[in-house]
Design a protein around this motif. Structure first.
Motif, PDB file in Angstrom:
ATOM      1  N   LEU A 225       0.833  -1.197   0.000  1.00 56.38           N
ATOM      2  CA  LEU A 225       0.000   0.000   0.000  1.00 56.38           C
ATOM      3  C   LEU A 225       0.871   1.252   0.000  1.00 56.38           C
ATOM      4  N   PHE A 226       1.952   1.218   0.745  1.00 56.23           N
ATOM      5  CA  PHE A 226       2.884   2.347   0.766  1.00 56.23           C
ATOM      6  C   PHE A 226       3.432   2.614  -0.631  1.00 56.23           C
ATOM      7  N   GLY A 227       3.858   1.540  -1.325  1.00 51.87           N
ATOM      8  CA  GLY A 227       4.372   1.705  -2.682  1.00 51.87           C
ATOM      9  C   GLY A 227       3.319   2.212  -3.641  1.00 51.87           C
ATOM     10  N   SER A 228       2.099   1.677  -3.532  1.00 57.32           N
ATOM     11  CA  SER A 228       1.013   2.113  -4.405  1.00 57.32           C
ATOM     12  C   SER A 228       0.675   3.587  -4.186  1.00 57.32           C
ATOM     13  N   MET A 229       0.594   4.006  -2.921  1.00 56.42           N
ATOM     14  CA  MET A 229       0.280   5.395  -2.611  1.00 56.42           C
ATOM     15  C   MET A 229       1.406   6.325  -3.063  1.00 56.42           C
ATOM     16  N   LEU A 230       2.644   5.890  -2.879  1.00 55.99           N
ATOM     17  CA  LEU A 230       3.779   6.707  -3.293  1.00 55.99           C
ATOM     18  C   LEU A 230       3.786   6.887  -4.803  1.00 55.99           C
ATOM     19  N   ILE A 466      12.037   5.017   7.428  1.00 57.45           N
ATOM     20  CA  ILE A 466      13.372   4.622   7.886  1.00 57.45           C
ATOM     21  C   ILE A 466      13.587   5.058   9.336  1.00 57.45           C
ATOM     22  N   TRP A 467      13.065   6.247   9.694  1.00 57.09           N
ATOM     23  CA  TRP A 467      13.223   6.734  11.057  1.00 57.09           C
ATOM     24  C   TRP A 467      12.588   5.776  12.069  1.00 57.09           C
ATOM     25  N   PHE A 468      11.355   5.394  11.805  1.00 56.31           N
ATOM     26  CA  PHE A 468      10.664   4.515  12.750  1.00 56.31           C
ATOM     27  C   PHE A 468      11.272   3.115  12.764  1.00 56.31           C
ATOM     28  N   LEU A 469      11.769   2.652  11.590  1.00 59.08           N
ATOM     29  CA  LEU A 469      12.365   1.324  11.554  1.00 59.08           C
ATOM     30  C   LEU A 469      13.701   1.284  12.279  1.00 59.08           C
ATOM     31  N   MET A 470      14.541   2.275  12.034  1.00 61.60           N
ATOM     32  CA  MET A 470      15.937   2.193  12.467  1.00 61.60           C
ATOM     33  C   MET A 470      16.253   3.005  13.713  1.00 61.60           C
ATOM     34  N   ILE A 471      15.511   4.073  13.962  1.00 61.29           N
ATOM     35  CA  ILE A 471      15.790   4.895  15.132  1.00 61.29           C
ATOM     36  C   ILE A 471      14.822   4.569  16.263  1.00 61.29           C
ATOM     37  N   GLU A 472      13.523   4.600  15.947  1.00 64.23           N
ATOM     38  CA  GLU A 472      12.522   4.300  16.976  1.00 64.23           C
ATOM     39  C   GLU A 472      12.415   2.803  17.257  1.00 64.23           C
ATOM     40  N   ARG A 473      12.879   1.974  16.293  1.00 63.08           N
ATOM     41  CA  ARG A 473      12.850   0.519  16.424  1.00 63.08           C
ATOM     42  C   ARG A 473      11.431  -0.012  16.627  1.00 63.08           C
ATOM     43  N   THR A 474      10.446   0.629  15.992  1.00 66.19           N
ATOM     44  CA  THR A 474       9.090   0.099  16.031  1.00 66.19           C
ATOM     45  C   THR A 474       8.984  -1.056  15.037  1.00 66.19           C
ATOM     46  N   SER A 475       7.890  -1.796  15.090  1.00 70.43           N
ATOM     47  CA  SER A 475       7.711  -2.939  14.198  1.00 70.43           C
ATOM     48  C   SER A 475       7.585  -2.453  12.753  1.00 70.43           C
ATOM     49  N   PRO A 476       7.925  -3.310  11.780  1.00 72.92           N
ATOM     50  CA  PRO A 476       7.762  -2.912  10.385  1.00 72.92           C
ATOM     51  C   PRO A 476       6.332  -2.491  10.046  1.00 72.92           C
ATOM     52  N   GLY A 477       5.347  -3.202  10.616  1.00 70.45           N
ATOM     53  CA  GLY A 477       3.953  -2.866  10.337  1.00 70.45           C
ATOM     54  C   GLY A 477       3.587  -1.482  10.829  1.00 70.45           C
ATOM     55  N   LEU A 478       3.946  -1.154  12.065  1.00 69.51           N
ATOM     56  CA  LEU A 478       3.625   0.160  12.619  1.00 69.51           C
ATOM     57  C   LEU A 478       4.407   1.256  11.913  1.00 69.51           C
ATOM     58  N   SER A 479       5.660   0.962  11.544  1.00 75.66           N
ATOM     59  CA  SER A 479       6.468   1.947  10.801  1.00 75.66           C
ATOM     60  C   SER A 479       5.823   2.264   9.457  1.00 75.66           C
ATOM     61  N   ALA A 480       5.392   1.221   8.754  1.00 75.61           N
ATOM     62  CA  ALA A 480       4.736   1.433   7.460  1.00 75.61           C
ATOM     63  C   ALA A 480       3.410   2.162   7.641  1.00 75.61           C
ATOM     64  N   PHE A 481       2.713   1.887   8.735  1.00 74.93           N
ATOM     65  CA  PHE A 481       1.438   2.571   8.994  1.00 74.93           C
ATOM     66  C   PHE A 481       1.647   4.076   9.102  1.00 74.93           C
ATOM     67  N   TYR A 482       2.640   4.504   9.865  1.00 78.05           N
ATOM     68  CA  TYR A 482       2.889   5.940  10.014  1.00 78.05           C
ATOM     69  C   TYR A 482       3.320   6.561   8.681  1.00 78.05           C
ATOM     70  N   ALA A 483       4.122   5.822   7.904  1.00 79.81           N
ATOM     71  CA  ALA A 483       4.545   6.340   6.599  1.00 79.81           C
ATOM     72  C   ALA A 483       3.349   6.458   5.651  1.00 79.81           C
ATOM     73  N   VAL A 484       2.454   5.474   5.664  1.00 81.14           N
ATOM     74  CA  VAL A 484       1.253   5.538   4.825  1.00 81.14           C
ATOM     75  C   VAL A 484       0.350   6.679   5.276  1.00 81.14           C
ATOM     76  N   LEU A 485       0.264   6.886   6.577  1.00 79.18           N
ATOM     77  CA  LEU A 485      -0.552   7.984   7.105  1.00 79.18           C
ATOM     78  C   LEU A 485      -0.065   9.323   6.557  1.00 79.18           C
ATOM     79  N   LEU A 486       1.262   9.519   6.548  1.00 74.87           N
ATOM     80  CA  LEU A 486       1.809  10.752   5.974  1.00 74.87           C
ATOM     81  C   LEU A 486       1.536  10.813   4.476  1.00 74.87           C
ATOM     82  N   LEU A 487       1.629   9.686   3.789  1.00 77.10           N
ATOM     83  CA  LEU A 487       1.349   9.669   2.347  1.00 77.10           C
ATOM     84  C   LEU A 487      -0.098  10.042   2.052  1.00 77.10           C
ATOM     85  N   ILE A 488      -1.008   9.546   2.873  1.00 75.94           N
ATOM     86  CA  ILE A 488      -2.423   9.904   2.697  1.00 75.94           C
ATOM     87  C   ILE A 488      -2.590  11.416   2.786  1.00 75.94           C
TER      88      ILE A 488
END
Length: 891
Positions: A225-230, A466-488
């Motif tokens: 979904l992230f790729g499609s929205m981007l 990348i920030w949430f994955l590598m700095i915040e160390r959140t799960s891939p799913g939650l990291s992608a959720f925040y990125a998709v939210l910004l994309l929306i």
């Protein structure tokens, strides 16, 4: 071709509409009916995306705490709903046959769609009942499971074609008929009843609703979904334009731009075929214009697009599956995959460069040319600015958190939105990007700074991810959720903000409506892109369930060992060939599930059973690389057929040429199995930089050797010498082992003392000799490798914990008793030895890593000398390019 989307495109060049139909029939479904049916398909796809965003967000927990209702779904429930959406859309979006209607959905497909969704939702509705009777299915359970399996296989056939269905049916046949006399003895097993098989495959989390479908539901959907929205926001066009602006003016520039744009598209795409068509529609005609043949132009696009599947962070969704199968954190998977992926892309750029130089291809004119020193200075300033900016962002966020810890979240969100508005204002000062027509008579290359200006804000979602994955160390799913939210938010607001900043206030309402339409279209496209992946992960669960139920993995290990005779190199070769065959016609996700379930354990087990410890991540990366090569290699080679459809070239020739261009991708897995430094296993930062530079040099030399062209056209012995240099740089330990033995032999009676003195993480090899179970007069011998784990224990305790072998010393002989755990590594490996014969099973030798060996880096010296000799001779000889004398050509 439009009526045969899965057939071979032949040599006819397809139109734009036909190419889009090719992608649709492969990824999103060829059906797009008008009227009520179209609205239902779009509505269900939209609901699927919204459902996935809901379960990925903190919203279920918030609502549950306020309402007291059980709105948080467990894994089994979310997987069932996820598959129900996928199966429903598979039947309504993909026609049953090539002659089936595409402008409407036949009534039988509606019935099948509802039935398939109901079978999947059965797990959701009756979850608690099923949990209370595990392994004891009732008649209703079995009816639903059997029907669900049939409907899943048909949905998979529609969405992905027959290959995965055939693989699943073969494994199911093995489950039911594995005890048949027609099955060879080496793979025969007891067989399973219908009840046992359906409980394993459908009613338990060990088959269809297993780990693979869970990864699809929890992680993969959000990244797709992230790729499609981007892409819907315009980032795909931005990446292609940027690649051409940066590399288009070089020799073979369109091909180099194709490599770079395919790599960037690979960040957001999980489909090599979609990558080929998306970027190839523009790059392949330009490559042909500067002198590439249709087959070579298509091959470059195939090689670069398929390699997008090995590029972090998504890796065609395989990265998230590796987390589950290997049992290591996501960041570790990315770390291990990063270096080989980057090296293989740079090497492909060099392959393209050599093709262009040796054929004297023309260059496209650059609109603004700078002298080389100025270009280097500008590049250096750009890189330094990015590093400084990254540091400012990192320490700026830390300072805000320290300054206002209670409200740092809202402050950071406002800062992010402020940066976004500023970048949109900056982009609004120029014109929006439009994709050039590749068939136009004159192509004007874009200017990099102008392209970058128009799309800098597209990088913000990537930064957030990348920030949430590598700095915040959140799960891939939650990291992608925040990125998709910004994309929306970006998709909704970018057009109204640009209209506002351009002084077109009257157009903001229309621009907002367009943004909302783009958002809905992006959510629908993301869901439709997931149909095949959902079906693939579910159907591949049949393979996983079969492996778990029957133990076929151990049988495969015995089969490969029988073929290879225990030679570790032959074990890898046979495993690579089997992975290549198993991967034919499968999408990346299903491909990885199948090859990793069957073949990755084979490498690890047989390696250790024959004296070589291979890390599990190295084995998984090995089979993954060869699995995706099936997208390139004839006779299936789906990506090659798609590229031939764009170029008008011969599909088989395109596939073979693409495989030749991908030889660096073939050689790397063999190297990193023996030289795990390439996967950055236990490697520090400084050493990682050194390994990157050395490995990159080696792969560039390998590219030159396989192309038969370095400084000029290479003679045969020069190509062989370059191959030798490559091997010496990538695998210097091989030559060191020839000069100095890698292991030191210790008397078996001192085994406990030797084990106790070894450091943490040390390796030991045990040579075990005993009578054959089938023929006591025949003596068998095994050299088994073990990791001794942490130091600190007594030698006897450490030995037993590491090996699982009960041993005793009698009269100076170390006798090995039968392992207590028959299913352990030692139990399986020594199962053909008779522990109760007159002649006991003995430990005849202990080998530990030899100390006081010279450093393996010594062999870099002869490698550099051989390379220098080739360079000297080629520069002295000069040569010709395309028939023109070139006295001293540059690399």
């Amino acid at each position: 071709m439009a009526d045969n989307p899965k057939g071979a495109p032949g040599q006819a060049q397809l139109s734009g509409d036909d190419l889009q139909d090719l992608v649709a029939s492969t990824d999103t479904g060829a059906r797009n009916p008008a009227g009520t049916a179209g609205y239902i398909i779009a509505g269900v796809a939209l609901c699927w995306s919204l459902f996935q965003l809901y379960i990925a967000s903190p919203l279920p927990y918030i609502l549950s705490s306020f309402t007291g209702l059980g709105l948080v779904l467990n894994d089994a429930q979310s997987r069932a709903i996820h598959l129900a959406f996928g199966l429903f859309l598979a039947y309504v979006a993909f026609p049953a046959l090539t002659r089936s209607p595409r402008d409407r959905v036949p009534i039988q497909d509606w019935i099948l769609a509802l039935a398939a969704a109901a079978c999947a939702l059965y797990i959701f509705v009756f979850y608690h009942e099923l949990a209370q009777r595990p392994g004891l299915p009732i008649t209703r359970d079995l009816v639903v499971a059997g029907l669900g399996m049939l409907l899943l296989l048909e949905a998979t056939r529609r969405a992905l074609g027959p290959p995965l269905v055939i693989v699943a049916l073969v494994f199911l046949a093995y489950v039911f008929f594995g005890s048949s006399p027609v099955v060879p003895d080496i793979i025969r097993w007891g067989g399973a009843s219908f009840s046992r098989a359906m409980d394993q495959m459908w009613l338990s989390p060990n088959g269809v609703f297993g780990v693979a479908l869970g990864v699809s539901s929890a992680f993969v959907f959000l990244f797709v979904l992230f790729g499609s929205m981007l892409d819907r926001a315009g980032a795909g066009n931005f990446f292609i334009k940027l690649a051409f602006a940066l590399l288009g003016h070089l020799r073979g520039g369109p091909a180099k731009a194709a490599v770079l744009s395919s790599m960037m598209t690979g960040f957001i795409s999980g489909s090599s075929i979609a990558n080929v068509v998306t970027t190839g529609t523009f790059t392949i005609p330009l490559m042909k214009r500067v002198g590439f043949t249709p087959e070579k132009a298509g091959s470059v696009e195939v090689a670069s697009s398929v390699n997008g599947q090995i590029m972090p962070p998504v890796m065609g969704a395989a990265a998230f599956l590796m987390v589950e199968y290997v049992g290591i954190p996501y960041l570790q998977v990315i770390k291990h995959a990063f270096l080989p992926a980057v090296i293989t892309y740079i090497a492909l750029l060099y392959v393209v460069h050599l093709e262009a130089v040796k054929n004297d291809m023309p260059v496209l004119e650059k609109r603004i040319a700078h002298p080389l020193p100025v270009t280097l200075m500008r590049t250096g300033i750009t890189i330094a600015s990015m590093v400084i900016l990254a540091g400012i962002v990192y320490y700026g966020v830390a300072f805000i958190r320290y300054l206002v810890p209670g409200i740092s979240g809202p402050v950071l969100i406002l800062a992010l939105l402020g940066v976004y508005v500023l970048l949109v204002w900056y982009a609004a000062q120029g014109q929006d990007l439009e994709l050039d027509d590749p068939d136009a008579p004159v192509v004007q290359l874009p200017i990099a700074t102008e392209v970058l200006k128009t799309g800098l804000y597209y990088l913000l979602p990537l930064v957030v991810l990348i920030w949430f994955l590598m700095i915040e160390r959140t799960s891939p799913g939650l990291s992608a959720f925040y990125a998709v939210l910004l994309l929306i938010f970006i998709v909704l607001t970018q057009k109204p903000l640009k209209a506002l900043f351009r002084g077109l206030q009257s157009d903001t309402g229309r621009a907002f409506a367009e943004g909302f339409a783009d958002l809905v279209a992006g959510l629908i496209a993301g869901a439709r892109n997931m149909i095949g992946i959902a079906c693939a992960t579910a159907a591949a669960g049949i393979v996983v369930g079969t492996v778990t139920l029957t133990g076929i993995g151990q049988v495969m290990a015995e089969f490969v060992e029988f073929l290879s005779g225990g030679n570790i190199f032959l074990i890898l070769v046979y495993t690579a060939v089997i992975s290549l065959v198993l991967g034919m016609g499968l999408p990346t996700t299903a491909n990885y599930i199948v090859v990793s379930s069957l073949m990755a354990p084979v490498i690890v087990t047989l390696g250790a059973a024959n004296g070589v410890l291979i890390p599990l991540i190295a084995a998984h990366m090995f089979v993954f690389y060869f699995g995706i090569m099936a997208d390139v290699t004839p006779p299936v080679g789906l990506a090659s057929f798609a590229a031939a459809a764009v170029s008008g070239g011969d599909p088989l020739k395109t596939g073979f040429t693409a495989f030749f261009y991908s030889l660096r991708t073939v050689i790397l897995p063999f190297i990193f199995v023996f030289n795990t430094d390439l996967l950055l296993i236990n490697v520090g930062l400084v050493q990682a930089i050194w390994i990157f530079c050395l490995s990159l040099l080696a792969m560039l030399i390998f590219a030159a050797a396989t192309q038969g062209f370095f400084m000029t056209k290479s003679r045969l012995w020069e190509s062989v010498a370059l191959l030798l240099v490559t091997f010496m740089l990538l695998r210097p330990g091989f030559f060191l082992d020839l000069v100095q033995p890698p292991y030191e032999q210790i008397e078996p009676q001192r085994v406990f003392e030797a084990v106790e003195n070894e450091p943490s993480g040390a390796e030991a090899r045990l040579v075990i000799r005993g009578p054959s179970f089938e023929n006591p007069d025949e003596m068998l011998e095994r050299t088994m490798a073990f990791n001794l784990g942490e130091a600190g224990e007594t030698g006897e305790a450490r030995f037993e914990e590491a090996t699982g072998l009960p041993v005793r010393i009698e009269n100076g002989t170390v006798i090995v008793d039968e392992p207590l755990d028959f299913n352990s590594f030692a139990g399986r490996t020594l199962s053909n030895m008779d522990f109760y014969a007159d002649q006991p099973v003995q430990l005849t030798a202990v080998e530990v890593t030899a100390a006081d060996r010279m450093p393996r880096q010594v062999f870099y010296i002869p490698a550099v000398l051989i390379l220098a000799l080739v360079v000297f001779l080629q520069r002295r000889r000069g040569g010709t390019i395309a028939g023109k004398p070139v006295p001293r050509p540059a690399v």
